[in-house]
Design a protein around this motif. Structure first.
Motif, PDB file in Angstrom:
ATOM      1  N   GLU A  26       0.834  -1.196   0.000  1.00  0.00           N
ATOM      2  CA  GLU A  26       0.000   0.000   0.000  1.00  0.00           C
ATOM      3  C   GLU A  26       0.877   1.256   0.000  1.00  0.00           C
ATOM      4  O   GLU A  26       2.095   1.196   0.220  1.00  0.00           O
ATOM      5  CB  GLU A  26      -0.916   0.001   1.221  1.00  0.00           C
ATOM      6  N   VAL A  27       0.260   2.393  -0.253  1.00  0.00           N
ATOM      7  CA  VAL A  27       0.969   3.665  -0.304  1.00  0.00           C
ATOM      8  C   VAL A  27       0.340   4.633   0.687  1.00  0.00           C
ATOM      9  O   VAL A  27      -0.878   4.814   0.693  1.00  0.00           O
ATOM     10  CB  VAL A  27       0.948   4.273  -1.727  1.00  0.00           C
ATOM     11  N   ILE A  28       1.156   5.243   1.527  1.00  0.00           N
ATOM     12  CA  ILE A  28       0.686   6.206   2.518  1.00  0.00           C
ATOM     13  C   ILE A  28       1.391   7.534   2.277  1.00  0.00           C
ATOM     14  O   ILE A  28       2.620   7.605   2.329  1.00  0.00           O
ATOM     15  CB  ILE A  28       0.966   5.721   3.953  1.00  0.00           C
ATOM     16  N   SER A  29       0.621   8.566   1.990  1.00  0.00           N
ATOM     17  CA  SER A  29       1.168   9.909   1.725  1.00  0.00           C
ATOM     18  C   SER A  29       2.277   9.867   0.675  1.00  0.00           C
ATOM     19  O   SER A  29       3.299  10.548   0.787  1.00  0.00           O
ATOM     20  CB  SER A  29       1.696  10.542   3.022  1.00  0.00           C
ATOM     21  N   GLY A  30       2.077   9.039  -0.352  1.00  0.00           N
ATOM     22  CA  GLY A  30       3.029   8.944  -1.439  1.00  0.00           C
ATOM     23  C   GLY A  30       4.231   8.066  -1.159  1.00  0.00           C
ATOM     24  O   GLY A  30       5.128   7.948  -2.005  1.00  0.00           O
ATOM     25  N   VAL A  31       4.274   7.435   0.018  1.00  0.00           N
ATOM     26  CA  VAL A  31       5.404   6.583   0.395  1.00  0.00           C
ATOM     27  C   VAL A  31       4.930   5.129   0.451  1.00  0.00           C
ATOM     28  O   VAL A  31       3.947   4.829   1.129  1.00  0.00           O
ATOM     29  CB  VAL A  31       5.993   6.993   1.765  1.00  0.00           C
ATOM     30  N   PRO A  32       5.613   4.201  -0.226  1.00  0.00           N
ATOM     31  CA  PRO A  32       5.170   2.803  -0.230  1.00  0.00           C
ATOM     32  C   PRO A  32       5.442   2.111   1.106  1.00  0.00           C
ATOM     33  O   PRO A  32       6.458   2.365   1.757  1.00  0.00           O
ATOM     34  CB  PRO A  32       6.003   2.169  -1.349  1.00  0.00           C
ATOM     35  N   VAL A  33       4.528   1.237   1.503  1.00  0.00           N
ATOM     36  CA  VAL A  33       4.754   0.377   2.662  1.00  0.00           C
ATOM     37  C   VAL A  33       5.591  -0.804   2.180  1.00  0.00           C
ATOM     38  O   VAL A  33       5.150  -1.599   1.354  1.00  0.00           O
ATOM     39  CB  VAL A  33       3.425  -0.111   3.267  1.00  0.00           C
ATOM     40  N   VAL A  34       6.816  -0.917   2.700  1.00  0.00           N
ATOM     41  CA  VAL A  34       7.768  -1.883   2.151  1.00  0.00           C
ATOM     42  C   VAL A  34       7.902  -3.148   2.980  1.00  0.00           C
ATOM     43  O   VAL A  34       8.458  -4.150   2.511  1.00  0.00           O
ATOM     44  CB  VAL A  34       9.156  -1.233   1.991  1.00  0.00           C
ATOM     45  N   ALA A  35       7.414  -3.139   4.217  1.00  0.00           N
ATOM     46  CA  ALA A  35       7.576  -4.320   5.056  1.00  0.00           C
ATOM     47  C   ALA A  35       6.658  -4.222   6.266  1.00  0.00           C
ATOM     48  O   ALA A  35       6.005  -3.192   6.505  1.00  0.00           O
ATOM     49  CB  ALA A  35       9.033  -4.465   5.501  1.00  0.00           C
ATOM     50  N   ASN A  36       6.616  -5.310   7.032  1.00  0.00           N
ATOM     51  CA  ASN A  36       5.868  -5.329   8.294  1.00  0.00           C
ATOM     52  C   ASN A  36       6.816  -5.773   9.403  1.00  0.00           C
ATOM     53  O   ASN A  36       8.024  -5.923   9.193  1.00  0.00           O
ATOM     54  CB  ASN A  36       4.646  -6.247   8.190  1.00  0.00           C
ATOM     55  N   ALA A  37       6.270  -5.998  10.582  1.00  0.00           N
ATOM     56  CA  ALA A  37       7.105  -6.332  11.735  1.00  0.00           C
ATOM     57  C   ALA A  37       7.873  -7.630  11.531  1.00  0.00           C
ATOM     58  O   ALA A  37       8.965  -7.806  12.089  1.00  0.00           O
ATOM     59  CB  ALA A  37       6.239  -6.422  12.991  1.00  0.00           C
ATOM     60  N   ASP A  38       7.345  -8.535  10.741  1.00  0.00           N
ATOM     61  CA  ASP A  38       7.961  -9.853  10.587  1.00  0.00           C
ATOM     62  C   ASP A  38       9.128  -9.871   9.605  1.00  0.00           C
ATOM     63  O   ASP A  38      10.058 -10.665   9.756  1.00  0.00           O
ATOM     64  CB  ASP A  38       6.908 -10.874  10.134  1.00  0.00           C
ATOM     65  N   ASN A  39       9.077  -9.011   8.577  1.00  0.00           N
ATOM     66  CA  ASN A  39      10.102  -9.114   7.535  1.00  0.00           C
ATOM     67  C   ASN A  39      10.919  -7.844   7.309  1.00  0.00           C
ATOM     68  O   ASN A  39      11.669  -7.757   6.349  1.00  0.00           O
ATOM     69  CB  ASN A  39       9.460  -9.540   6.207  1.00  0.00           C
ATOM     70  N   PHE A  40      10.789  -6.834   8.198  1.00  0.00           N
ATOM     71  CA  PHE A  40      11.487  -5.588   7.904  1.00  0.00           C
ATOM     72  C   PHE A  40      13.005  -5.714   8.097  1.00  0.00           C
ATOM     73  O   PHE A  40      13.785  -5.020   7.441  1.00  0.00           O
ATOM     74  CB  PHE A  40      10.918  -4.422   8.715  1.00  0.00           C
ATOM     75  N   LEU A  41      13.488  -6.632   8.964  1.00  0.00           N
ATOM     76  CA  LEU A  41      14.929  -6.836   9.103  1.00  0.00           C
ATOM     77  C   LEU A  41      15.519  -7.409   7.816  1.00  0.00           C
ATOM     78  O   LEU A  41      16.629  -7.045   7.413  1.00  0.00           O
ATOM     79  CB  LEU A  41      15.218  -7.761  10.279  1.00  0.00           C
ATOM     80  N   GLU A  42      14.779  -8.288   7.176  1.00  0.00           N
ATOM     81  CA  GLU A  42      15.227  -8.831   5.899  1.00  0.00           C
ATOM     82  C   GLU A  42      15.258  -7.745   4.834  1.00  0.00           C
ATOM     83  O   GLU A  42      16.157  -7.701   3.991  1.00  0.00           O
ATOM     84  CB  GLU A  42      14.313  -9.976   5.460  1.00  0.00           C
ATOM     85  N   TYR A  43      14.272  -6.822   4.894  1.00  0.00           N
ATOM     86  CA  TYR A  43      14.253  -5.698   3.961  1.00  0.00           C
ATOM     87  C   TYR A  43      15.503  -4.833   4.168  1.00  0.00           C
ATOM     88  O   TYR A  43      16.160  -4.415   3.208  1.00  0.00           O
ATOM     89  CB  TYR A  43      12.995  -4.851   4.162  1.00  0.00           C
ATOM     90  N   LEU A  44      15.857  -4.567   5.427  1.00  0.00           N
ATOM     91  CA  LEU A  44      17.048  -3.764   5.709  1.00  0.00           C
ATOM     92  C   LEU A  44      18.305  -4.456   5.200  1.00  0.00           C
ATOM     93  O   LEU A  44      19.244  -3.801   4.733  1.00  0.00           O
ATOM     94  CB  LEU A  44      17.182  -3.529   7.219  1.00  0.00           C
ATOM     95  N   ARG A  45      18.350  -5.761   5.271  1.00  0.00           N
ATOM     96  CA  ARG A  45      19.535  -6.496   4.851  1.00  0.00           C
ATOM     97  C   ARG A  45      19.748  -6.434   3.342  1.00  0.00           C
ATOM     98  O   ARG A  45      20.877  -6.385   2.862  1.00  0.00           O
ATOM     99  CB  ARG A  45      19.419  -7.966   5.287  1.00  0.00           C
ATOM    100  N   THR A  46      18.667  -6.405   2.591  1.00  0.00           N
ATOM    101  CA  THR A  46      18.758  -6.546   1.138  1.00  0.00           C
ATOM    102  C   THR A  46      18.555  -5.243   0.370  1.00  0.00           C
ATOM    103  O   THR A  46      18.666  -5.243  -0.852  1.00  0.00           O
ATOM    104  CB  THR A  46      17.722  -7.570   0.641  1.00  0.00           C
TER     105      THR A  46
END
Length: 469
Positions: free
Chosen positions: A185-205
């Protein structure tokens, strides 16, 4: 690593210098009109005034903070600010003349013409320079990339408050909603890229320089911030007052939020300016030496192993940025294919490959590697800004793909030609985790004198071939 935000008078040094130029031009024009085209430098008293003018302007800028919020001012507000600044400098000139009892020697007509001209010139210069700076800030591809970690109910308000100033030195590239799955989803023009479960993996990659936390509780924000700082990521906590974070922290302002900013190390603008200046000077000298090496090495490599003289590959730089990496080719053209066959002979423990008497190296390559001459083309990377003279070794894409979270801490600093590993006896260090410890210690304790010390040790290691591959 996080660069401490500049104070107003240093941040706007460009406006300060150009304002001084406009004042000198205004005084010269006024003098020429008053004295029928004569040059101001022909007059000793006006030449003296020209020098005093610079000191008065610096005094006014320092104590009146003339440039605070300058990029957000409207044209009317800027005109008012210019008039106030010009009148303050003019008052300083009058005080100087009367204090030194020299007012009788100066033409009043010249001084009042100067005041009119300086207001016009300064206002024009500031409007033009602001347009240039605003355009560059809006189109700057090198801005720090930030993600915000928020709860869903606060997400829109948080993003709007962070991005209230269009001319920030950072850009919000994503948001992590921790209490529900809103990925995509998009909030104020910024995409939601992760949730609590996978945001560390997002930071890694992904490329992430900074994280902004608008946490629900003090305890949860502190815990998350401490974990992220260990990974080499700069953290900003909204409205949190705590002594539990790492020592490298200070209060900062992001949008309408007051944050406690923590990082492995916080450098000021002066330190980073001199580090970059050292890089540029060193790179220019290094490229001259690279040209001399090329003249000698080119015919040799063509005889021993026909093919390109330079080896290029994609390496991973600061916080996951990719860049083209240059070396003199010291291996046979099929070296990358042979690497898989040699993996079982790897002398390193972890995510690096090193092998004594590597069969992929051409005869002349052994000499270049012994004295680290194969590294000299990287001075081009240093000049471009991909690398620094001193930093951490940039990993390959294959190495980076296998990184664990704590390994990414070594990428929070611009990679370097040399570093702690190289001057600590790299041939004797077989464990990649030891290299990570050396790199993270360097980042946490970095200062300009440490870089200079490492450079001197590197020169000694190169001359003696100590610790060479």
């Amino acid at each position: 690593m996080y660069q401490k935000r500049k104070k107003s008078w240093i941040k706007h040094l460009d406006f300060t210098l150009l304002d001084i130029v406009m004042q000198e031009v205004a005084l010269a024009i006024a003098y020429a009109l008053r004295f029928e085209g004569n040059w101001m430098l022909e007059s000793e008293i006006f030449t003296r005034m020209s020098a005093i003018l610079i000191l008065i302007d610096i005094f006014v800028v320092f104590f009146m903070e003339s440039y605070t919020g300058i990029l957000r001012r409207t044209k009317f507000q800027e005109m008012r600010a210019v008039i106030v600044h010009a009148m303050a400098v003019f008052a300083g000139l009058l005080i100087f003349m009367y204090a030194t009892r020299q007012s009788v020697y100066y033409s009043r007509k010249t001084l009042f013409m100067y005041l009119i001209f300086v207001i016009f010139l300064e206002y024009t210069e500031r409007v033009i320079l602001k347009r240039i700076i605003r355009y560059r800030k809006l189109h700057d591809v090198n801005k720090s990339e930030m993600i915000a970690i928020v709860e869903g109910v606060n997400a829109e308000e948080c993003l709007n408050n962070i991005a209230i100033d269009r001319y920030n030195d950072f850009k919000v590239t994503g948001v992590v909603v921790v209490d529900r799955d809103m990925t995509g989803e998009v909030i104020s023009g910024v995409p939601v890229v992760a949730n609590a479960d996978n945001f560390l993996e997002y930071l890694r990659t992904h490329v992430v320089d900074e994280v902004f936390i608008d946490g629900n509780t003090r305890a949860s924000s502190e815990a998350l911030a401490s974990e992220l700082v260990e990974f080499g990521i700069t953290v900003h906590i909204a409205l949190v007052h705590t002594n539990q974070l790492v020592p490298s922290r200070h209060l900062d302002t992001y949008g309408n939020y007051v944050t406690l900013t923590a990082s492995m190390n916080i450098a000021d603008s002066r330190q980073l300016f001199f580090k970059r200046l050292l890089d540029i000077v060193g790179a220019i000298v290094g490229l001259v030496l690279t040209g001399l090496i090329l003249i000698i090495y080119y015919p040799i490599v063509k005889i021993q192993s026909p093919g390109k003289v330079f080896y290029t590959s994609t390496r991973i730089g600061r916080n996951g940025r990719r860049f083209r990496f240059y070396k003199f080719r010291t291996m046979y053209p099929n070296a990358d294919q042979l690497l898989k066959e040699l993996q079982d002979q790897n002398e390193m423990q972890g995510l690096m490959f090193k092998m004594e008497n590597d069969p992929r190296i051409i005869p002349a390559g052994h000499f270049l590697r012994k004295y680290s001459l194969d590294e000299f083309p990287q001075f081009w990377n240093v000049l471009k800004g991909d690398m620094s003279l001193v930093g951490t070794r940039p990993p390959t894409e294959a190495e980076f793909a296998n990184y664990e979270m704590h390994h990414k801490a070594r990428l929070s600093f611009r990679p370097g030609l040399t570093g702690m590993w190289q001057v600590s006896g790299r041939n004797n260090i077989k464990d990649f985790e030891e290299i990570v410890k050396l790199d993270t210690w360097y980042i946490a304790n970095w200062n300009l004198w440490l870089d200079i010390k490492i450079l001197f040790l590197t020169v000694g290691a190169v001359i003696t071939a100590k610790g060479s591959k």
